[in-house]
Structures are given as structure tokens and as C-alpha cells.
Design a protein around this motif. Structure first.
Motif, PDB file in Angstrom:
ATOM      1  N   ARG A  87       0.830  -1.205   0.000  1.00  0.00           N
ATOM      2  CA  ARG A  87       0.000   0.000   0.000  1.00  0.00           C
ATOM      3  C   ARG A  87       0.864   1.254   0.000  1.00  0.00           C
ATOM      4  O   ARG A  87       0.522   2.263  -0.643  1.00  0.00           O
ATOM      5  CB  ARG A  87      -0.941  -0.016   1.206  1.00  0.00           C
ATOM      6  CG  ARG A  87      -2.010  -1.096   1.141  1.00  0.00           C
ATOM      7  CD  ARG A  87      -3.097  -0.872   2.183  1.00  0.00           C
ATOM      8  NE  ARG A  87      -2.584  -0.946   3.542  1.00  0.00           N
ATOM      9  CZ  ARG A  87      -2.463  -2.063   4.242  1.00  0.00           C
ATOM     10  NH1 ARG A  87      -2.779  -3.231   3.691  1.00  0.00           N
ATOM     11  NH2 ARG A  87      -2.016  -2.042   5.479  1.00  0.00           N
ATOM     12  N   ALA A  88       1.977   1.205   0.733  1.00  0.00           N
ATOM     13  CA  ALA A  88       2.883   2.355   0.735  1.00  0.00           C
ATOM     14  C   ALA A  88       3.446   2.603  -0.655  1.00  0.00           C
ATOM     15  O   ALA A  88       3.573   3.755  -1.090  1.00  0.00           O
ATOM     16  CB  ALA A  88       4.013   2.124   1.735  1.00  0.00           C
ATOM     17  N   ALA A  89       3.791   1.519  -1.378  1.00  0.00           N
ATOM     18  CA  ALA A  89       4.324   1.669  -2.729  1.00  0.00           C
ATOM     19  C   ALA A  89       3.281   2.264  -3.673  1.00  0.00           C
ATOM     20  O   ALA A  89       3.607   3.052  -4.564  1.00  0.00           O
ATOM     21  CB  ALA A  89       4.817   0.326  -3.254  1.00  0.00           C
ATOM     22  N   ILE A  90       2.021   1.876  -3.480  1.00  0.00           N
ATOM     23  CA  ILE A  90       0.944   2.481  -4.278  1.00  0.00           C
ATOM     24  C   ILE A  90       0.885   3.979  -4.001  1.00  0.00           C
ATOM     25  O   ILE A  90       0.837   4.806  -4.920  1.00  0.00           O
ATOM     26  CB  ILE A  90      -0.399   1.802  -3.965  1.00  0.00           C
ATOM     27  CG1 ILE A  90      -0.402   0.359  -4.475  1.00  0.00           C
ATOM     28  CG2 ILE A  90      -1.553   2.582  -4.601  1.00  0.00           C
ATOM     29  CD1 ILE A  90      -1.606  -0.440  -4.024  1.00  0.00           C
ATOM     30  N   ALA A  91       0.887   4.346  -2.705  1.00  0.00           N
ATOM     31  CA  ALA A  91       0.838   5.768  -2.344  1.00  0.00           C
ATOM     32  C   ALA A  91       2.073   6.515  -2.838  1.00  0.00           C
ATOM     33  O   ALA A  91       1.978   7.695  -3.209  1.00  0.00           O
ATOM     34  CB  ALA A  91       0.706   5.910  -0.829  1.00  0.00           C
ATOM     35  N   GLY A  92       3.211   5.827  -2.832  1.00  0.00           N
ATOM     36  CA  GLY A  92       4.457   6.462  -3.269  1.00  0.00           C
ATOM     37  C   GLY A  92       4.671   6.440  -4.765  1.00  0.00           C
ATOM     38  O   GLY A  92       5.668   6.981  -5.263  1.00  0.00           O
ATOM     39  N   GLY A  93       3.762   5.820  -5.496  1.00  0.00           N
ATOM     40  CA  GLY A  93       3.855   5.801  -6.944  1.00  0.00           C
ATOM     41  C   GLY A  93       4.969   4.936  -7.501  1.00  0.00           C
ATOM     42  O   GLY A  93       5.461   5.197  -8.602  1.00  0.00           O
ATOM     43  N   SER A  94       5.354   3.895  -6.764  1.00  0.00           N
ATOM     44  CA  SER A  94       6.480   3.075  -7.241  1.00  0.00           C
ATOM     45  C   SER A  94       6.139   1.589  -7.292  1.00  0.00           C
ATOM     46  O   SER A  94       7.020   0.741  -7.138  1.00  0.00           O
ATOM     47  CB  SER A  94       7.710   3.300  -6.361  1.00  0.00           C
ATOM     48  OG  SER A  94       7.446   2.978  -5.008  1.00  0.00           O
ATOM     49  N   THR A  95       4.879   1.246  -7.509  1.00  0.00           N
ATOM     50  CA  THR A  95       4.506  -0.166  -7.568  1.00  0.00           C
ATOM     51  C   THR A  95       5.232  -0.906  -8.680  1.00  0.00           C
ATOM     52  O   THR A  95       5.472  -2.103  -8.566  1.00  0.00           O
ATOM     53  CB  THR A  95       2.991  -0.316  -7.781  1.00  0.00           C
ATOM     54  OG1 THR A  95       2.605   0.397  -8.964  1.00  0.00           O
ATOM     55  CG2 THR A  95       2.212   0.235  -6.595  1.00  0.00           C
ATOM     56  N   TRP A  96       5.580  -0.219  -9.738  1.00  0.00           N
ATOM     57  CA  TRP A  96       6.262  -0.881 -10.858  1.00  0.00           C
ATOM     58  C   TRP A  96       7.692  -1.245 -10.523  1.00  0.00           C
ATOM     59  O   TRP A  96       8.328  -2.005 -11.242  1.00  0.00           O
ATOM     60  CB  TRP A  96       6.191  -0.003 -12.101  1.00  0.00           C
ATOM     61  CG  TRP A  96       6.896   1.326 -11.960  1.00  0.00           C
ATOM     62  CD1 TRP A  96       6.595   2.342 -11.102  1.00  0.00           C
ATOM     63  CD2 TRP A  96       8.010   1.771 -12.732  1.00  0.00           C
ATOM     64  NE1 TRP A  96       7.439   3.395 -11.265  1.00  0.00           N
ATOM     65  CE2 TRP A  96       8.325   3.078 -12.272  1.00  0.00           C
ATOM     66  CE3 TRP A  96       8.768   1.216 -13.757  1.00  0.00           C
ATOM     67  CZ2 TRP A  96       9.376   3.823 -12.798  1.00  0.00           C
ATOM     68  CZ3 TRP A  96       9.812   1.969 -14.284  1.00  0.00           C
ATOM     69  CH2 TRP A  96      10.106   3.257 -13.809  1.00  0.00           C
ATOM     70  N   ARG A  97       8.225  -0.714  -9.394  1.00  0.00           N
ATOM     71  CA  ARG A  97       9.577  -1.074  -8.965  1.00  0.00           C
ATOM     72  C   ARG A  97       9.567  -2.127  -7.857  1.00  0.00           C
ATOM     73  O   ARG A  97      10.627  -2.495  -7.358  1.00  0.00           O
ATOM     74  CB  ARG A  97      10.320   0.164  -8.486  1.00  0.00           C
ATOM     75  CG  ARG A  97      10.631   1.164  -9.598  1.00  0.00           C
ATOM     76  CD  ARG A  97      11.602   2.224  -9.109  1.00  0.00           C
ATOM     77  NE  ARG A  97      11.981   3.118 -10.185  1.00  0.00           N
ATOM     78  CZ  ARG A  97      11.433   4.311 -10.410  1.00  0.00           C
ATOM     79  NH1 ARG A  97      10.461   4.730  -9.614  1.00  0.00           N
ATOM     80  NH2 ARG A  97      11.839   5.071 -11.405  1.00  0.00           N
ATOM     81  N   LEU A  98       8.398  -2.577  -7.459  1.00  0.00           N
ATOM     82  CA  LEU A  98       8.289  -3.518  -6.337  1.00  0.00           C
ATOM     83  C   LEU A  98       7.670  -4.825  -6.800  1.00  0.00           C
ATOM     84  O   LEU A  98       6.626  -4.837  -7.452  1.00  0.00           O
ATOM     85  CB  LEU A  98       7.412  -2.916  -5.226  1.00  0.00           C
ATOM     86  CG  LEU A  98       7.101  -3.825  -4.024  1.00  0.00           C
ATOM     87  CD1 LEU A  98       8.368  -4.112  -3.224  1.00  0.00           C
ATOM     88  CD2 LEU A  98       6.025  -3.190  -3.138  1.00  0.00           C
ATOM     89  N   ARG A  99       8.305  -5.927  -6.428  1.00  0.00           N
ATOM     90  CA  ARG A  99       7.696  -7.250  -6.575  1.00  0.00           C
ATOM     91  C   ARG A  99       7.691  -7.925  -5.207  1.00  0.00           C
ATOM     92  O   ARG A  99       8.676  -7.852  -4.469  1.00  0.00           O
ATOM     93  CB  ARG A  99       8.456  -8.111  -7.583  1.00  0.00           C
ATOM     94  CG  ARG A  99       8.195  -7.751  -9.036  1.00  0.00           C
ATOM     95  CD  ARG A  99       8.730  -8.834  -9.959  1.00  0.00           C
ATOM     96  NE  ARG A  99       8.566  -8.497 -11.364  1.00  0.00           N
ATOM     97  CZ  ARG A  99       7.462  -8.728 -12.079  1.00  0.00           C
ATOM     98  NH1 ARG A  99       6.418  -9.286 -11.501  1.00  0.00           N
ATOM     99  NH2 ARG A  99       7.413  -8.403 -13.356  1.00  0.00           N
TER     100      ARG A  99
END
Length: 399
Positions: free
Chosen positions: A372-384
Motif C-alpha cells: 500500500r505504501a508503494a501504491i501511495a508512493g507511486g512506485s509499484t512498478w519497482r516492487l515485486r
């Protein structure tokens, strides 16, 4: 990021891991080198350079080490993994951290200083990857978010990626329920633990109440409720067979053992050390609706069945839990924990997280929080985020 960690699974994300292309290096060292030393902070460091270095250095952050325990430098989770990586040409480095306990303010600079020491001795790496296990996953993610220019990517294994505030809030929930339902008049302190001796005394009192409760059907049902509020899985010990999906008694027995472990160390002794660093209590449950929280738990069915078996009213117990006096946090302590140990989800380099589904110490739902933090931070494409369906904390195979 919300201080609560309750979502069971992370919604599937369409993410792209921007892995830097790997180009095998020529031999970088005439022979293998093993280097030990000390940093200006007093932390020890450890470096292993293979005879044929592939150009990549792996910066390993180790897990939580309690105060008073030996704290050697470590550059891999175990000897088998260390040897496998050296055989593949990776250089391995890591430090001890200058202090034990919730040492993130020491760990991050000590890890970066270890990387500097490696560069001074062996020259710059073609690529640096940060990786860590358990509490070391928190350290690794702090490096990934705050010092991204030093690394090309990161790997958190069974990591405390929900961050410090969420960790201590979720650790408070089960012991709050245990006190309210098993020992409401005991006077057991859950926060504001002034010394290690006080923490040990309160932990012993709580462990005694839990052990006594486990002898009755009503007590076992209430222990299962407390476990559900922390999302402790019913199979969390890899040395024991996996219980059948509806073997509520075996699942509760496993949760009981995990809760006793939580009480004996993280919920009291480790909390006290963290409170000392933060300058007060950094967690709270004011405004928390435990009925709603239980309703979102994957262990609701187990709790319902055990309450029915005990002839106990779940509704009545939840009402008692709702009336129990809440705990407020010290704003300055929350601020310290937020500044030092909480994540934004803003990644500028790729991160891979792996977690076992049967982790009782850092439940797998921690990954949902960082997702959820990655979604808020706009970096979901860098996280697996990937999961291993097995029991235990950090029980990954070497491969």
C-alpha cells in the motif's frame, strides 16, 4: 501509511522489475580474500571477496539482535548461502551495527560505511545490491528509500517492511486482548516499561496468565482471538506437520506457542529497548475497533469455532474488549519512530520482497502494508512481492 496491518493479501500488481542487465566480469582478484575490521562507530565489519569476482557486491543487513547478546559482523544469512554466493562470484559484505536492539539509526550508517570500506580496499563495484532478513529487511528498505544512489536494487527477506510504527502497534494488539480477556485486574503494564527488569516482570506475569488459560477451552478460545488480532498463522513451526484446514485445536496450539514467544521477547523486552530509544511509548490503540479487525482476519472461522466449542460468547468478549481502557502514545516517541523507521513506499530502484506465509514473528500481512505504501508512493512498478507457502520465520531454502 496507516499504522494498522490487516489486509491478508496484496492485490495483484502489474509491476515491472527494472533489473540492471548483468554482464559477467573478468577475474577481479587473484585469490579469495577474507577481511575483518572495525568502523569508527565501533561496529565490526566482514568482507568476503571470491577469487573470481563477478563485479557485484551484496550488502547484507542482519536481523534483530537483543541487547546483551553477541553481535558479530555478518555478511550472509547462513554459511550455506554464503558459500553458494561466493562460488557464483559475488562479493559479500556486512556489519554488526554499533549497538544491539532497535538500532536503525546505527545500522544504516554502519552499512554504508562498510560499503565505503569495501570500495577503499577493492575498488568500486559494477553493481551493489542491498539485502537483509527480518529486522534487516527494515534496514535494507531504509537504505533503498533513503540512499538509493548507493545501490542498484534491494531484496528484503521476511522483512519488517511495515515499518516501526506499524510493527509496534500490531505487537500491542494481541497482548492488549490477552490482558483484557485473561487478566483484566492484573495490573500488567503493556507500555511505558521503564527498565529491562520491569519488562521482564510484566512479561513473566503475562506468560503465566496465557499458560494457565491454555488449560481450559475458554482460555484457548481467547488465546485464538488474540492470535487472530496479530494474524498469527495456525501453522508457524516447520518442525511440525501442517494441520488440516479445520483442525482448530492443532492450529490454536501452534498459535499459543507463538504467542508465548511474542510475550517473552518482542512484546515486552524488545519493546522496552525501543521505547528507550524513542523516548516514550510509540504505539497506541485509541479508536481501534477490534470487532471489525477480527472480522477481517483470516482466522475468524477458527475463533468462532473454538468459542462455540467452549460454550463462550464471542460477542460478549468482543464487547469487553471494546470497553477496555485504551492506550495512548507519546507524540514525541511516535515522531521519532516515524522519522527513523517508517517508509514512504517511494522506490527509485527495484526491490524484491519474499516472505513465508506461515511467519508468526512478522506475519505475511506486513507485505500488504508496504504494498500500500508503494501504491501511495507511486512506485509499484519497482516492487515485486513473492511468497513461499511454508511455516516459520525466514525459513527459506538456500537456493
Amino acid at each position: 501509511m496507516s499504522h494498522r496491518i490487516r489486509t491478508r493479501t496484496l492485490t495483484a500488481l502489474a509491476v515491472l522489475l527494472l533489473a540492471a542487465p548483468f554482464t559477467p566480469a573478468t577475474a577481479q582478484a587473484a585469490e579469495a580474500a577474507h577481511v575483518e575490521g572495525s568502523l569508527p562507530s565501533g561496529a565490526a565489519y566482514l568482507m568476503d571477496m571470491p577469487a573470481r569476482w563477478n563485479g557485484t557486491v551484496l550488502l547484507y543487513s542482519h536481523g534483530y539482535t537483543p541487547v546483551g547478546a553477541p553481535n558479530p559482523a555478518r555478511n550472509s544469512p547462513d554459511d550455506a548461502t554464503r558459500q553458494l554466493l561466493l562460488d557464483q562470484g559475488y562479493a559479500l559484505i556486512g556489519s554488526s551495527y554499533a549497538t544491539n536492539g532497535w538500532a536503525v539509526t546505527d545500522a544504516v550508517p554502519d552499512q554504508l560505511a562498510t560499503l565505503d570500506a569495501f570500495t577503499s580496499r577493492f575498488g568500486p563495484a559494477r553493481r551493489t545490491l542491498a539485502w537483509g532478513t527480518s529486522y534487516g529487511g527494515l534496514v535494507t528498505t531504509a537504505i533503498a528509500e533513503r540512499h538509493a544512489s548507493r545501490i542498484a536494487g534491494s531484496l528484503s527477506m521476511c522483512g519488517l517492511v511495515q515499518g516501526g510504527v506499524a510493527n509496534w502497534n500490531s505487537t500491542l494488539d494481541p497482548v492488549f486482548a490477552l490482558k483484557a480477556l485473561l487478566a483484566p485486574d492484573s495490573g500488567i503494564r503493556l507500555t511505558g516499561l521503564g527498565s529491562p527488569a520491569v519488562a521482564a516482570e510484566q512479561a513473566a506475569a503475562m506468560a503465566g496468565a496465557v499458560t494457565e488459560a491454555q488449560e481450559t477451552a475458554a482460555g484457548r478460545a481467547r488465546i485464538a482471538l488474540a492470535a487472530a488480532l496479530h494474524n498469527i498463522p495456525g501453522w508457524n513451526d516447520p518442525s511440525r506437520p501442517r494441520p488440516a484446514p479445520t483442525d482448530w485445536d492443532s492450529r490454536q496450539a501452534a498459535q499459543y506457542q507463538a504467542l508465548v514467544g511474542l510475550v517473552r521477547l518482542p512484546a515486552f523486552a524488545w519493546r522496552q529497548e525501543a521505547e528507550t530509544r524513542a523516548g516514550g511509548n510509540m504505539s497506541w490503540n485509541t479508536g481501534v475497533d477490534y470487532t471489525s479487525m477480527l472480522g477481517r482476519s483470516p482466522y475468524l472461522k477458527e475463533v468462532t469455532e473454538l468459542y462455540g466449542k467452549a460454550g463462550l460468547s464471542l460477542k460478549t468478549d468482543l464487547a469487553s474488549l471494546g470497553r477496555a481502557p485504551r492506550i495512548s502514545a507519546d507524540p514525541n516517541a511516535v515522531d521519532w519512530m516515524s522519522r527513523t523507521s517508517t517508509f514512504t513506499g517511494r522506490l527509485t530502484e527495484p526491490q524484491l520482497n519474499i516472505h513465508t506465509t506461515g511467519d508468526a514473528l512478522i506475519p505475511v500481512q506486513a507485505e500488504s502494508a508496504y504494498g500500500r505504501a508503494a501504491i501511495a508512493g507511486g512506485s509499484t512498478w519497482r516492487l515485486r512481492q513473492r511468497y513461499v507457502d511454508t511455516a516459520g520465520h525466514c525459513t527459506f531454502r538456500t537456493g
